[in-house]
Design an enzyme around this catalytic site. Structure first.
Site, PDB file in Angstrom:
ATOM      1  N   ASP A 266     167.737  97.382  -3.687  1.00 35.60           N
ATOM      2  CA  ASP A 266     166.754  96.886  -2.718  1.00 35.60           C
ATOM      3  C   ASP A 266     167.257  97.006  -1.275  1.00 35.60           C
ATOM      4  O   ASP A 266     166.503  97.403  -0.389  1.00 35.60           O
ATOM      5  CB  ASP A 266     166.422  95.422  -3.040  1.00 35.60           C
ATOM      6  CG  ASP A 266     165.252  94.898  -2.216  1.00 35.60           C
ATOM      7  OD1 ASP A 266     164.325  95.673  -1.956  1.00 35.60           O
ATOM      8  OD2 ASP A 266     165.272  93.719  -1.825  1.00 35.60           O
TER       9      ASP A 266
ATOM     10  N   ARG B 243     169.709  82.628   6.974  1.00 30.88           N
ATOM     11  CA  ARG B 243     169.065  83.925   7.139  1.00 30.88           C
ATOM     12  C   ARG B 243     169.722  84.569   8.339  1.00 30.88           C
ATOM     13  O   ARG B 243     169.594  84.090   9.477  1.00 30.88           O
ATOM     14  CB  ARG B 243     167.577  83.669   7.427  1.00 30.88           C
ATOM     15  CG  ARG B 243     166.808  84.869   7.902  1.00 30.88           C
ATOM     16  CD  ARG B 243     166.145  85.523   6.718  1.00 30.88           C
ATOM     17  NE  ARG B 243     165.213  86.564   7.116  1.00 30.88           N
ATOM     18  CZ  ARG B 243     165.569  87.849   7.162  1.00 30.88           C
ATOM     19  NH1 ARG B 243     166.798  88.230   6.873  1.00 30.88           N
ATOM     20  NH2 ARG B 243     164.671  88.758   7.484  1.00 30.88           N
TER      21      ARG B 243
ATOM     22  N   HIS C  66     169.216 100.117   3.531  1.00 38.21           N
ATOM     23  CA  HIS C  66     169.448  99.529   4.851  1.00 38.21           C
ATOM     24  C   HIS C  66     170.937  99.467   5.201  1.00 38.21           C
ATOM     25  O   HIS C  66     171.363  99.867   6.281  1.00 38.21           O
ATOM     26  CB  HIS C  66     168.909  98.097   4.920  1.00 38.21           C
ATOM     27  CG  HIS C  66     167.473  97.958   4.488  1.00 38.21           C
ATOM     28  ND1 HIS C  66     166.541  98.940   4.691  1.00 38.21           N
ATOM     29  CD2 HIS C  66     166.815  96.946   3.877  1.00 38.21           C
ATOM     30  CE1 HIS C  66     165.365  98.538   4.221  1.00 38.21           C
ATOM     31  NE2 HIS C  66     165.516  97.335   3.716  1.00 38.21           N
TER      32      HIS C  66
ATOM     33  N   GLY D  61     164.646 101.072  12.511  1.00 35.72           N
ATOM     34  CA  GLY D  61     163.758 100.745  13.627  1.00 35.72           C
ATOM     35  C   GLY D  61     164.151  99.432  14.291  1.00 35.72           C
ATOM     36  O   GLY D  61     163.582  99.067  15.321  1.00 35.72           O
TER      37      GLY D  61
ATOM     38  N   GLU E 273     169.974  86.104   3.073  1.00 35.41           N
ATOM     39  CA  GLU E 273     168.600  85.612   3.091  1.00 35.41           C
ATOM     40  C   GLU E 273     168.512  84.270   2.367  1.00 35.41           C
ATOM     41  O   GLU E 273     169.289  84.014   1.439  1.00 35.41           O
ATOM     42  CB  GLU E 273     167.678  86.624   2.416  1.00 35.41           C
ATOM     43  CG  GLU E 273     167.677  87.955   3.146  1.00 35.41           C
ATOM     44  CD  GLU E 273     166.634  88.896   2.614  1.00 35.41           C
ATOM     45  OE1 GLU E 273     165.529  88.908   3.154  1.00 35.41           O
ATOM     46  OE2 GLU E 273     166.931  89.635   1.664  1.00 35.41           O
TER      47      GLU E 273
ATOM     48  N   LYS F 156     169.984  86.913  -1.942  1.00 39.28           N
ATOM     49  CA  LYS F 156     168.841  86.000  -1.787  1.00 39.28           C
ATOM     50  C   LYS F 156     169.347  84.596  -2.057  1.00 39.28           C
ATOM     51  O   LYS F 156     170.345  84.415  -2.749  1.00 39.28           O
ATOM     52  CB  LYS F 156     167.769  86.342  -2.827  1.00 39.28           C
ATOM     53  CG  LYS F 156     167.272  87.783  -2.775  1.00 39.28           C
ATOM     54  CD  LYS F 156     166.317  88.007  -1.641  1.00 39.28           C
ATOM     55  CE  LYS F 156     165.784  89.424  -1.603  1.00 39.28           C
ATOM     56  NZ  LYS F 156     165.077  89.737  -0.372  1.00 39.28           N
TER      57      LYS F 156
ATOM     58  N   ASP G  66     150.043  94.036   1.732  1.00 38.89           N
ATOM     59  CA  ASP G  66     150.901  93.103   2.463  1.00 38.89           C
ATOM     60  C   ASP G  66     151.607  93.708   3.669  1.00 38.89           C
ATOM     61  O   ASP G  66     151.633  93.126   4.751  1.00 38.89           O
ATOM     62  CB  ASP G  66     152.003  92.585   1.515  1.00 38.89           C
ATOM     63  CG  ASP G  66     151.538  91.333   0.832  1.00 38.89           C
ATOM     64  OD1 ASP G  66     150.406  90.889   1.144  1.00 38.89           O
ATOM     65  OD2 ASP G  66     152.287  90.822  -0.027  1.00 38.89           O
TER      66      ASP G  66
ATOM     67  N   TYR H 293     153.195 108.147  -5.171  1.00 38.89           N
ATOM     68  CA  TYR H 293     153.452 109.092  -4.074  1.00 38.89           C
ATOM     69  C   TYR H 293     153.088 110.538  -4.408  1.00 38.89           C
ATOM     70  O   TYR H 293     152.400 111.212  -3.642  1.00 38.89           O
ATOM     71  CB  TYR H 293     154.938 109.075  -3.674  1.00 38.89           C
ATOM     72  CG  TYR H 293     155.367 107.874  -2.889  1.00 38.89           C
ATOM     73  CD1 TYR H 293     154.443 106.976  -2.376  1.00 38.89           C
ATOM     74  CD2 TYR H 293     156.717 107.644  -2.653  1.00 38.89           C
ATOM     75  CE1 TYR H 293     154.854 105.872  -1.667  1.00 38.89           C
ATOM     76  CE2 TYR H 293     157.134 106.540  -1.933  1.00 38.89           C
ATOM     77  CZ  TYR H 293     156.203 105.657  -1.438  1.00 38.89           C
ATOM     78  OH  TYR H 293     156.610 104.580  -0.734  1.00 38.89           O
TER      79      TYR H 293
HETATM   80  C1  BG6 Z   1     163.340  94.877   2.397  1.00 42.07           C
HETATM   81  C2  BG6 Z   1     163.710  94.326   1.047  1.00 42.07           C
HETATM   82  O1  BG6 Z   1     163.476  96.254   2.401  1.00 42.07           O
HETATM   83  O2  BG6 Z   1     164.207  94.319   3.369  1.00 42.07           O
HETATM   84  C3  BG6 Z   1     163.606  92.815   1.066  1.00 42.07           C
HETATM   85  O3  BG6 Z   1     162.847  94.862   0.058  1.00 42.07           O
HETATM   86  C4  BG6 Z   1     164.442  92.252   2.178  1.00 42.07           C
HETATM   87  O4  BG6 Z   1     164.042  92.277  -0.178  1.00 42.07           O
HETATM   88  C5  BG6 Z   1     164.095  92.918   3.498  1.00 42.07           C
HETATM   89  O5  BG6 Z   1     164.147  90.873   2.260  1.00 42.07           O
HETATM   90  C6  BG6 Z   1     165.021  92.488   4.604  1.00 42.07           C
HETATM   91  O6  BG6 Z   1     164.542  92.994   5.811  1.00 42.07           O
HETATM   92  P1  BG6 Z   1     164.513  92.107   7.135  1.00 42.07           P
HETATM   93  O7  BG6 Z   1     163.933  92.996   8.154  1.00 42.07           O
HETATM   94  O8  BG6 Z   1     163.666  90.925   6.810  1.00 42.07           O
HETATM   95  O9  BG6 Z   1     165.934  91.748   7.384  1.00 42.07           O
END
Ligand code: BG6
Length: 790
Positions: free
Chosen positions: A267, A370, A272, A212, A248, A365, A41, A154
């Site tokens: 996650d 979004r 992030h 990025g 989201e 979620k 994917d 990995y």
């Molecule tokens: C991913 C998560 O790392 O980041 C997802 O596994 C999440 O659950 C996504 O939806 C969010 O990234 P972006 O770039 O869509 O904001």
């Protein structure tokens, strides 16, 4: 066959223009790109597009390429799938359609699918690369492996690459890894060390795609470019709070097998959002291009974050999640999952600059929209009596808008009552505004800038990997520091029930949160836990139980209540000692079990008499105190730096003397003993906190090491069967002289031990903990239900 594309040598741009990063020598030549999981994917959605953009950008650079998609499927099945994916690659706007078609044609000719299952498959690949290099008479520049496969694979793949696919001398090897990098601190450490067996640190590129994103990658340059405006206000006196938000609308259907084991904190918050938080709060590097300096400053801020306890988080789960889990994991109707799909966490940086500034991290979620952004909301000390529409009366804020939401494009917005920011390189100002509001302000109240060309995060990062720029990637140290922050919270939340929310706009105010000092809670009190969510477990029985264990007093409860109780008992003992003699002598153990207690003390016991408390070490590992392994280091990070204890009341064990560690002749044990004799009345500590290891060791008194052979000494150098082998420890003489000794035992993993010990006669050489028998003091076991009942 290679298509050799030659011409000008394009200089790869160093980020931000603040000096050059020390980049591995980058000689032009042939580059082999291997995406393991190349028809999956992620590869389909982002990676091949990213590599196509890289290819296009390298035309004329003197580099040539071949691209391999690796996978488990046989070649005849997967090849058509791969080419379907590749055909979808597109050119960015500045390239004409005709030119794009030619480039795409070339790109397709350079690509092939290979089955990569066994070591022999990897050896074959290596042979193939080498043969082609020879045939074409090309020098090799490097090999780039992108592992777009589940993390459990990995270590094995890295091993195969190391054994069979390393390029010949002079050419580079880069291996790119996708999160999850572990599940908690321990598993991340194990994975890091497994990878470390096959790859050098400089060869590993751990991706966090948020780094990025164009806006995220501009946070530091923005802070640097606007230093003269930001320096006076980027501090606790001016910042009201920081918010990092990723909302989201989608659910996690189709990903439950993965998601249910991770949840929203693992996650996105651990990676992030933590990355964004560090970029906002870290000290600015002098040289933005130095990946070492950036990583170092990030690490510094990560280690200054106050520990996160259960009062710093609220969690939720969208209503349909339970059924999705039952379906996707083939579970029965009474199966419940406590995995959170929503979390709001309140962090604080323990540094003078940010003292008391709340940092909110929120993600979920199935929310109403979004959108992703980081907002710095400043205090506004202007009071407007009449004209509330005057810009001075409005919120003062800087918004790093990652994308989506009402604005729809990535942007940096600075409210006009702050300052006019410098325009970022390759960004443009937006002056024509639609009728849209961003976080409470009409867009016309902001200075807005956006990238001239929008690029996907993956394409951006692939370009950095190719250029060997490491500062947009996660170093091992920073990864572990981040897990170090999140793991105690995750453990604390493991048995908490998330608030159930319906999803979308129906959530209304159900997920609104309230900040109170260091704590966060849901604003509304309704706790929607349906009886079937409770699943008939006994987890709602939170009582503390008192009893006897090995004929001493025992307190037992669920982990959180147990720690609350121990902290309260400790404070009571401290207050009593201070009332009586003006001072409290406390000896603390290392290890991970007491961390929950330290966090409780830091976050809830503000009236603890730290000024009158002397902290001693029960034991220490023979490593410099600055090392992560050192018990004192951990005690410092999790407790001492967060409380107001005078420096001269802190007594680390002097394991390092004469520039060496724990050498008998240096007399370090005697030195510590003398310090105890000098300061502690009758050498009797008021409170000694101990733990028990799986092998029955306590302090650093290990089985089979003649633990009661230290005679009258209070402190001794001891040996451990596990690394680091050399230790310094209080002896039974010191421990058993104390007024109170507490033994804290937590976790299911200790159940077996607790059962065995309950039947065991005293035999300190085999089970050192059975040697803990205070002569004129009290022994209390604090055992949580997991350890007691399994
Ligand atoms: C991913 C998560 O790392 O980041 C997802 O596994 C999440 O659950 C996504 O939806 C969010 O990234 P972006 O770039 O869509 O904001």
């Amino acid at each position: 066959m290679f298509v050799t594309v030659l011409l000008l040598l394009v200089t790869l741009c160093a980020q931000g223009g603040h000096g050059e990063e020390k980049v591995e020598a980058q000689r032009p030549g042939h580059v082999s790109v291997v995406i393991v999981g190349g028809t999956g994917d992620l590869a389909k959605k982002y990676l091949w597009q990213g590599f196509f953009e890289l290819y296009v950008s390298q035309v004329g650079s003197g580099n040539t390429f071949s691209f391999y998609a690796g996978g488990l499927s046989p070649v005849d099945q997967a090849t058509p799938v791969l080419f379907e994916i590749l055909k979808a690659a597109f050119c960015l706007k500045h390239i004409s359609e005709e030119r794009c078609a030619v480039l795409k044609e070339q790109f397709l000719r350079l690509a092939q699918y290979r089955q990569l299952k066994t070591l022999e498959d990897y050896q074959e690949l290596a042979k193939h690369i080498e043969k082609q290099l020879q045939e074409e008479g090309m020098a090799e520049a490097g090999r780039l492996f992108y592992l777009s496969v589940p993390a459990f694979a990995y270590a094995d793949i890295a091993d195969k690459i190391n054994n069979s696919c390393r390029p010949t001398s002079g050419a580079w090897l880069r291996v790119v890894l996708e999160k999850p990098f572990g599940h908690d601190f321990r598993s991340a450490q194990v994975l890091a060390s497994q990878l470390g067996n096959s790859l050098k640190d400089k060869e590993m590129y751990r991706i966090d795609h948020y780094l990025g994103k164009q806006v995220v990658s501009k946070i530091l340059p923005f802070r640097i470019e606007n230093k003269k405006f930001l320096d006076p206000i980027w501090n606790k006196y001016h910042i009201e709070r920081m918010e990092i938000v990723l909302k989201e609308t989608l659910d996690v259907k189709g990903r439950i097998a993965f998601y249910d084991q991770y949840g929203v904190i693992r996650d996105v918050l651990q990676n992030h959002m933590t990355e964004v938080m560090t970029l906002l709060t870290m000290q600015l590097p002098l040289n933005l291009s130095s990946s070492e300096e950036v990583a170092h400053n990030k690490l510094q801020i990560l280690s200054s974050l106050l520990p996160l306890g259960k009062n710093q988080a609220v969690i939720g789960q969208y209503q349909a999640y339970k059924t999705e889990v039952q379906q996707e994991l083939n579970k029965t109707k009474d199966h419940i999952s406590v995995t959170p799909t929503f979390a709001a966490v309140l962090a604080h940086v323990d540094e003078a600059q940010y003292d008391g500034v709340p940092i909110l991290l929120i993600s979920g979620k199935m929310l109403d929209e979004r959108v992703g952004y980081a907002r710095i909301l400043f205090k506004n000390d202007i009071f407007c009596l009449q004209n509330h529409n005057n810009i001075h009366c409005k919120p003062k804020q800087i918004v790093f808008y990652f994308g989506h939401g009402s604005l729809k494009y990535p942007a940096i917005l600075v409210s006009k009552n702050l300052f006019k920011p410098a325009l970022m390189d390759e960004w443009k100002e937006v002056t024509e505004h639609t009728d849209v509001s961003v976080l409470g302000l009409p867009i016309s109240d902001y200075y807005v800038q956006t990238p001239t060309v929008q690029r996907e995060a993956y394409a951006e990062l692939i370009a950095h990997i190719f250029a060997g720029h490491k500062n947009s990637f996660i170093s091992t140290e920073n990864l572990l520091a981040s897990w170090g922050l999140w793991t105690p919270l995750l453990n604390g939340l493991a048995s908490s029930f998330p608030r159930i929310y319906p999803g979308g706009t129906d959530n209304e105010d159900l997920l609104d949160i309230r900040l109170k000092g260091n704590d966060i809670s849901y604003n509304s009190e309704v706790v929607i836990i349906s009886p079937d969510q409770m699943g008939g477990t006994s987890a709602n029985n939170f009582q503390v139980m008192q009893g006897k264990y090995r004929s001493a007093d025992m307190v037992s409860a669920w982990a959180e209540e147990l720690v609350e109780r121990l902290a309260a008992d400790l404070q009571e003992a401290a207050e009593a000692a201070v009332r009586e003699g003006g001072v409290f002598h406390l000896a603390l153990s290392g290890g991970s079990t007491p961390l929950a207690l330290f966090h409780r003390l830091v976050l809830h016991h503000f009236s603890f008499p730290w000024r009158n408390t002397h902290v001693w070490m029960v034991d220490e590992r023979c490593v410099p105190l600055t090392e992560l392994e050192s018990n004192f280091h951990s005690l410092h990070d999790h407790l001492l730096q967060h409380v107001r204890i005078p420096y001269y009341n802190i007594h680390p064990m002097p394991v390092q003397l004469n520039q060496r560690l724990c050498v008998e002749e240096d007399g370090a044990a005697l030195l510590y003993e003398k310090e105890i004799n000098k300061l502690v009345n009758g050498s009797r500590f008021h409170f000694v906190l101990l733990g028990v290891g799986y092998d029955g060791h306590t302090a650093s008194l290990f089985p089979g090491t003649k633990v009661d052979g230290h005679e009258e000494s209070l402190v001794a150098l001891t040996e451990s069967p596990v690394k680091p082998h050399q230790r310094m420890s209080l002896t039974f003489s010191a421990i058993n002289q104390a007024h109170q000794v507490s033994l804290l035992v937590m976790g299911k993993g200790k159940h077996e031990l607790i059962t065995q010990l309950s039947r065991m006669k005293d035999n300190p050489n085999k089970w050192p903990v059975t040697g803990v028998r205070p002569a004129n003091g009290r022994l209390v076991w604090y055992i949580d239900y997991d350890a007691l009942l399994g």
